[in-house]
Design a protein around this motif. Structure first.
Motif, mmCIF file in Angstrom:
data_model
loop_
_atom_site.group_PDB
_atom_site.id
_atom_site.type_symbol
_atom_site.label_atom_id
_atom_site.label_comp_id
_atom_site.label_asym_id
_atom_site.label_seq_id
_atom_site.Cartn_x
_atom_site.Cartn_y
_atom_site.Cartn_z
ATOM 1 N N VAL A 108 2.421 -3.822 6.573
ATOM 2 C CA VAL A 108 3.478 -3.137 7.331
ATOM 3 C C VAL A 108 4.178 -4.105 8.274
ATOM 4 O O VAL A 108 5.333 -3.905 8.605
ATOM 5 N N ALA A 134 0.819 -1.216 0.000
ATOM 6 C CA ALA A 134 0.000 0.000 0.000
ATOM 7 C C ALA A 134 0.852 1.265 0.000
ATOM 8 O O ALA A 134 0.495 2.265 -0.631
ATOM 9 N N ASP A 135 2.005 1.229 0.689
ATOM 10 C CA ASP A 135 2.835 2.432 0.731
ATOM 11 C C ASP A 135 3.495 2.718 -0.592
ATOM 12 O O ASP A 135 3.615 3.862 -1.004
ATOM 13 N N THR A 179 -2.023 -0.982 6.125
ATOM 14 C CA THR A 179 -2.496 -2.335 5.802
ATOM 15 C C THR A 179 -1.594 -3.318 6.552
ATOM 16 O O THR A 179 -0.497 -2.942 6.967
ATOM 17 N N MET A 200 -7.302 2.199 -1.275
ATOM 18 C CA MET A 200 -7.622 3.112 -0.184
ATOM 19 C C MET A 200 -6.408 3.958 0.207
ATOM 20 O O MET A 200 -6.549 5.092 0.657
ATOM 21 N N ALA A 201 -5.212 3.402 0.029
ATOM 22 C CA ALA A 201 -4.013 4.175 0.346
ATOM 23 C C ALA A 201 -3.816 5.304 -0.667
ATOM 24 O O ALA A 201 -3.266 6.345 -0.350
ATOM 25 N N ARG A 219 0.999 4.263 -2.829
ATOM 26 C CA ARG A 219 0.794 5.673 -2.556
ATOM 27 C C ARG A 219 1.936 6.518 -3.128
ATOM 28 O O ARG A 219 1.725 7.600 -3.661
ATOM 29 N N PRO A 259 -6.621 9.270 -0.917
ATOM 30 C CA PRO A 259 -6.382 10.645 -0.456
ATOM 31 C C PRO A 259 -5.501 11.450 -1.414
ATOM 32 O O PRO A 259 -5.695 12.648 -1.575
ATOM 33 N N SER A 261 -8.077 -3.584 -2.542
ATOM 34 C CA SER A 261 -8.772 -2.542 -1.798
ATOM 35 C C SER A 261 -7.779 -1.774 -0.935
ATOM 36 O O SER A 261 -7.903 -0.564 -0.759
ATOM 37 N N GLY A 262 -6.775 -2.478 -0.403
ATOM 38 C CA GLY A 262 -5.765 -1.829 0.433
ATOM 39 C C GLY A 262 -4.979 -0.781 -0.333
ATOM 40 O O GLY A 262 -4.844 0.350 0.118
ATOM 41 N N ARG A 287 0.266 16.953 6.945
ATOM 42 C CA ARG A 287 -0.066 16.056 5.849
ATOM 43 C C ARG A 287 0.843 16.210 4.647
ATOM 44 O O ARG A 287 1.048 15.265 3.911
ATOM 45 N N PHE A 335 2.033 9.591 8.350
ATOM 46 C CA PHE A 335 2.447 10.169 7.078
ATOM 47 C C PHE A 335 1.558 9.664 5.937
ATOM 48 O O PHE A 335 1.041 10.435 5.142
ATOM 49 N N SER A 336 1.342 8.340 5.906
ATOM 50 C CA SER A 336 0.607 7.766 4.777
ATOM 51 C C SER A 336 -0.903 7.917 4.914
ATOM 52 O O SER A 336 -1.612 7.967 3.930
ATOM 53 N N GLY A 337 -1.405 7.956 6.130
ATOM 54 C CA GLY A 337 -2.850 8.117 6.305
ATOM 55 C C GLY A 337 -3.642 6.841 6.076
ATOM 56 O O GLY A 337 -4.861 6.848 6.130
ATOM 57 N N HIS A 338 -2.954 5.732 5.793
ATOM 58 C CA HIS A 338 -3.649 4.456 5.620
ATOM 59 C C HIS A 338 -2.664 3.347 5.927
ATOM 60 O O HIS A 338 -1.543 3.384 5.464
ATOM 61 N N LEU A 346 5.166 6.335 9.883
ATOM 62 C CA LEU A 346 4.654 5.907 8.575
ATOM 63 C C LEU A 346 3.134 6.002 8.527
ATOM 64 O O LEU A 346 2.556 6.490 7.546
ATOM 65 N N ASP A 398 -7.687 -5.264 4.094
ATOM 66 C CA ASP A 398 -7.790 -3.997 3.365
ATOM 67 C C ASP A 398 -7.179 -2.836 4.137
ATOM 68 O O ASP A 398 -7.015 -1.749 3.610
ATOM 69 N N ARG A 448 -5.374 12.206 10.690
ATOM 70 C CA ARG A 448 -4.214 13.083 10.565
ATOM 71 C C ARG A 448 -3.846 13.692 11.902
ATOM 72 O O ARG A 448 -4.724 14.065 12.681
ATOM 73 N N ARG A 460 8.320 12.801 -0.550
ATOM 74 C CA ARG A 460 7.693 11.587 -0.044
ATOM 75 C C ARG A 460 8.695 10.438 -0.017
ATOM 76 O O ARG A 460 8.806 9.721 0.976
ATOM 77 N N LEU A 518 10.172 8.431 3.241
ATOM 78 C CA LEU A 518 10.129 6.970 3.370
ATOM 79 C C LEU A 518 11.515 6.403 3.666
ATOM 80 O O LEU A 518 11.661 5.448 4.426
#
Lengths: 403, 315
Positions: B237, A101-102, B234, A130-131, A105, A134, A126-127, B155, B229-232, B226, B140, B146, B33, B37
């Protein structure tokens, strides 16, 4: 300290200093190499329309991402041969996120900032989708995902669309079929893998709408090799009239075999997660009579000629199988649908203005794709209804349409 | 003058330069970005390097602690309405507590036994993240609220570049301090021979535990950064592959080298971005490059290059 020792010490320290300086330089260069070495593809040229895509062509989701990538490449070429979109040739910029996902993004940012694409397709899982959402919402970039989760388009996001049907629709299709036969008390046996769990969660949300009551529930692990215990429990549930099995992989095939071994005479419903020939091969004779909802593409040849999807589904299947020598799947179909929805929107927008393209995607109506007939609205950024699923039944080792 | 600069100070100066110099010239949010990372991965790898490079203990579950930091930051605001920064801090404390609790029994193991035990921990953590769909969103993943500092929403990639760069510098300072303390000397003794260290009166178990907890804190801070920063997030990680990636970063950069951790992270984060020009051969080229690094700079990039330079400069 003698002079020579001091001299040696000075040399080592100098050497160290130099080494550190070199290293810093190397590291900074690595970082700066970003700036020089791998900018974007450069500014868009006249006569070219750039479409970005981030797919999981490798990694655990490659079975989804790979056909998607092949489909995009195949049809971008075909569209270009036929004169492109409004005379502009499509240039695809595809990145592989490996299911991470990262990374997805990061590539999404890259498509927006460096490659300056007109719109983005994909997001295999989906993962990853969704990442990326935004990023595209912030950048006001039209984005059509190939991933299943309902959460991608609910609540509706201004710049985000998707083409695959959802798990919830599969549940609804099953319940609709049950209701037609007046079967109202069902037992659910679901896999605890991501797919099974997600579909089960959707099923228990929509059953009331079809007056279907869930009288018992059981689960099994993705690697379990025997589900007779769970099935025995379900068999004994009072008033049970049918079994529903959300799951993918080999679990559903084992459930199917176990159901027959235990002599359970209840109708068995599988999900679109096993809508492939390998399910019938795994379950063998036990699969006879099993019903499941699936996309039209799997039964393209069997659709009646009056079905508006027949020509599209058959055409895609033929081209894909000829070009890749592989078997067609619904996944590549999602990419096909997205690409052509975008093509239509670009043709109508007659501009590379993101807001216009977005508006035109949202106005897509009556578009016949491999997954169904799309009618997007400001409130519905998927645009499919239950007709997108066909109810299939296994008869003499093959799929047949039940309508 | 040169004589007064200790290696530790040089390492610190190099780190500051690595953070500041690109930060002044990078052209777009995308580069910031990628930079952020690199720093986030580097932070986790420094922790792992303390454990592997200095104390000589193998961990194949490092990403598990990374995931606890990330998911702590994601779950607490979403489920309990905590402020994200407090959640991040709690995530780090949780990771440290877990490392402390499981460290005692598993650090008695050595070599491949320890590797397998840590592998198991990493896998357990990912399994929980995948299975507890109601809390973690399952495979997912879930969105992360944030963080807000004085009404300013954190952000932009540029903001996070500087935040993670700052964290990295702090991490390097802390690592250098640890290594130059009696603990650091004990760790190195332990690395060379546990038996000898024990004979010298070093409390082997205790020091191993200290460094294991420290490593988990590094990983959790990086994971929390992370997530914010990423806001999502899964479950990837915390995946086994991520753990292996951290180990690869540490080994490529140089075991027992702080700068090596940063360079190793930079190589593995930046190369996939550069190699996209090779399209489907990307993974192949990356693999070949890693093999070449290992053949020609066996001790890792930083120690390897340093050794070559020193050899050339001292006749």
């Amino acid at each position: 300290m003698t002079a020579s020792m001091t001299a040696r010490a000075t040399t080592t320290v100098t050497a160290r200093l130099l080494a550190a300086a070199r290293l810093t330089a190397t590291a900074s260069m690595l970082a700066l190499g970003l700036a020089a070495g791998f900018g974007g593809v450069g500014a868009a040229q006249a006569g070219e329309i750039r479409i970005g895509s981030v797919l999981s062509a490798t990694g655990p989701a490659a079975f989804l991402g790979d056909p998607e990538e092949k489909t995009l490449k195949l049809y971008a070429e075909e569209i270009n041969k036929a004169g492109g979109i409004n005379g502009d040739t499509i240039k695809l910029v595809i990145y592989d996120d490996g299911g991470d996902a990262d990374k997805a993004r990061t590539f999404a940012t890259r498509l927006v900032e460096e490659d300056k694409v007109a719109a983005v397709l994909g997001g295999t899982t989906s993962g990853t989708t969704m990442a990326m959402v935004p990023v595209f919402e912030d950048a006001e970039m039209p984005f059509i995902s190939f991933a299943g989760a309902v959460g991608i388009v609910e609540p509706t996001k201004k710049w985000v669309f998707k083409t695959p049907h959802t798990d919830r629709m599969a549940c609804e299709k099953i319940f609709e079929d049950l209701k037609k036969q007046n079967l109202t008390k069902v037992g659910i046996i679901s896999g605890t893998d991501g797919f099974g769990k997600s579909m089960r969660d959707q099923c228990v949300k929509v059953n009331a709408k079809y007056d279907v009551e869930i009288v018992a529930e059981e689960t099994y692990g993705p690697r379990d090799s025997d589900m007779t215990a769970q099935l025995t429990n379900l068999k004994g549930a009072p008033g049970i009239q049918a079994l529903v099995n959300p799951g993918m992989g080999q679990g559903p095939a084992i459930v199917t075999r176990n159901v027959r071994q235990l002599g359970i005479a209840l109708p068995l419903y599988q999900s679109h997660g096993v809508a492939s020939k390998s399910f019938i091969e795994l379950a063998g004779d036990a699969a006879e009579g099993v019903r499941l909802p699936a996309a039209a593409i799997l039964v393209a040849e069997k659709l009646p000629d009056s079905d508006p999807q027949k020509a599209i589904a058959l055409g895609y299947k033929t081209s894909y199988e000829a070009a890749t020598k592989g078997q067609v799947s619904t996944f590549g179909g999602h990419a096909f649908d997205a690409l052509f929805i975008l093509k239509g929107a670009l043709e109508r927008a007659k501009s590379s203005d993101a807001a216009k393209i977005r508006d035109e995607i949202e106005k897509t109506t009556g578009f016949i794709g491999t997954a169904g007939i799309f009618n997007m609205t400001p409130a519905d950024h998927m645009g499919l209804d239950l007709t997108a699923f066909k109810m299939l039944e296994v008869r003499s080792g093959d799929w047949t349409l039940v309508e | 003058m040169a004589l007064k600069l200790s290696p530790a100070v040089l390492i610190l100066i190099a780190t500051v330069l690595i953070v500041v110099l690109p930060g002044l010239v990078l052209p777009s949010p995308y580069y910031y970005r990628v930079g952020a990372l690199v720093f986030i991965s580097a932070l986790a790898v420094i922790g792992l390097n303390l454990l592997m490079g200095y104390a000589g203990q193998v961990s194949l579950g490092h990403a598990g602690f990374f995931a606890i930091g990330a998911y702590g930051t994601a779950i607490l605001p979403a489920q309990l309405g905590w402020p994200p920064l407090l959640a991040a801090a709690t995530g780090v404390v949780l990771a440290a507590a877990l490392a402390f609790a499981i460290g005692r029994p598993i650090l008695r193991l050595r070599g491949q036994h320890l590797a397998v035990a840590t592998l198991g921990i990493g896998m357990l953590i990912t399994m929980v993240l995948n299975a507890e769909v109601a809390i973690t969103g399952g495979p997912d993943g879930m969105a992360v609220a944030r963080a807000t500092v004085f009404g300013f929403k954190l952000r932009a990639p540029e903001t996070w570049y500087w935040i993670s760069g700052g964290l990295l510098i702090l991490g390097v300072v802390a690592a250098l301090n640890l290594l130059n303390s009696p603990t650091g000397r004990a760790l190195r003794a332990l690395h060379d021979s546990e038996v000898a260290a024990e004979v010298l009166g070093i409390d082997v178990t205790r020091y191993k535990l200290v460094v294991f907890v420290a490593a988990s804190v590094y990983a959790a801070v990086a994971g929390a950064a992370l997530a914010l920063f990423s806001g999502h997030v899964t479950p990837d990680v915390g995946s086994f592959l991520r753990s292996v990636e951290f180990v690869t970063m540490a080994v490529i950069g140089g075991l027992g080298s702080i700068l090596g951790s940063i360079v190793g992270a930079a190589v593995l984060v930046i190369l996939p971005q550069v190699l996209t020009v090779f399209q489907e051969y990307e993974t192949l080229v990356l693999g070949v490059m890693i093999i070449l690094f290992m053949i020609f700079l066996r001790g890792g990039i930083v120690p390897g290059l340093a050794a070559r330079l020193t050899a050339r400069l001292t006749p």
